[in-house]
Design a protein around this motif. Sequence first.
Motif: not given
Length: 476
Positions: A42-59
Amino acid sequence: MTNLILEKKGTSVMSNLDPIIHIDEQLCTGCRRCAAVCPVDAITGEAGAPQSIDAHRCVVCGQCVQICSAYAAESAPSLATREEKLRQRGQLPSVREPLFAAYSTGHAKELKEALADPKRYKVVQCAPVIRVSLAEEFGLPFGTLTPGKMAAALRQLNFDRVYDTNFGADVTIMEEGSELISRVMSGERLPMFTSCCPAWVKHAETAAPQLLEHLSSCKSPMQMVGALVKTYSAELDGVDPVDIFSVAVMPCTCKKFEAGREEMNVDGLREVDLVITTRELAQLIKDKGIDFLNLPDEPFDSPLGKYSGAGTIFGATGGVMEAAIRTGYELVTHESIPNLQLDFIRGNEGIRTATVQIGDLELRVAMVAGLQYVSTILKQAAEGTCPYHFIEVMACPEGCVSGGGQPKLLLETQRKAAYQARKSSIYRHDSNQKVRKSHENPAIIKLYKDFLGEPLGHVSHHLLHTKFISRSTKEE
């Protein structure tokens, strides 16, 4: 950012409409350790950059919160920024720990305010593992068992009743064990999955909604206690359920989500009004200046504070299964189970399977610790080829002992040592109990005799069982 968005007759109500797990873009370094431990990608983002959470997929399991090592120290240049971040996170101004990039929405501040309200009848319950992990926040060794100090601290925080989620675990076994026996005997809706881990339930609703009928219809122990607090306990105490403020202390960040589910209500009232984590309880104790280490032991209140050893072991992976077999064996055979300590069920992260002889029945069981391991079993269940009758699923690596709301440990060696010590302490606590089977708990016997009637009966179905909903993307 808070989840407390509704008011009903003086009782705060949690909602799961807002995200519970967050990543602070100002603090995230893009190391992607969080992405590596996320069991559902559920967590996406490029290495070295802030990450984002997919709230739908997140458990909402909070494993990213546990692993995150990017932080702003207390001595960060802008104190005003720190104060603002604490406020945004729902944390107390007195918190002194570093502010990590990954965090869960807090409710300690709201709880502190509620505890100061004399008009509210304040009831709290504590999950099995809190008593083997809370002491770590006060410098004691991993796994130190402190149920008596915990109960004493909660009373000093101004709770009117201090109950135990272990009691709800015993009730769960009565209901879930009876449900399993019914399904096995009829051959319907097998395999049956456990339903006490809310992160697993949310994943099933999102990734495998076609299999929801295979989940046990039982609410979790936390929600069962919540329902009984506002019915059975309220009646015994002569308190109007509307005036009760029901709080749960959990090792799990997803319990905040679970308490806010629309279906988790009893006669129009929230079963659990607010959830705090182990770490938040420690913060509240420190904030009030309570000398935790020197507190005298105090008991939990009756009747929802009496529990068996079987209720205790829910906190470790395999514990639900072991507790269910202890009772299920005797309900089916009408004989005492030969051995209460089922070592073949106990273990660590991954999948474990076993065959248990219960009279003439060969019960095939599986224990899944870590949500990333459940996909194969879900595929088998969907295809009708799953070889198991009963499957326990816990989203976190080693069950609730490794929950996202537990004391935070940055070193991998510390983490493993803590998990092992917490589990060992839970099992010792079980072995030291006079009553080690849920159906032999005198408080459970009285509950069914005086109030519920029988497992799977009309009253228990109304209060203790639920339905789950599809959260698949296509249906949203």
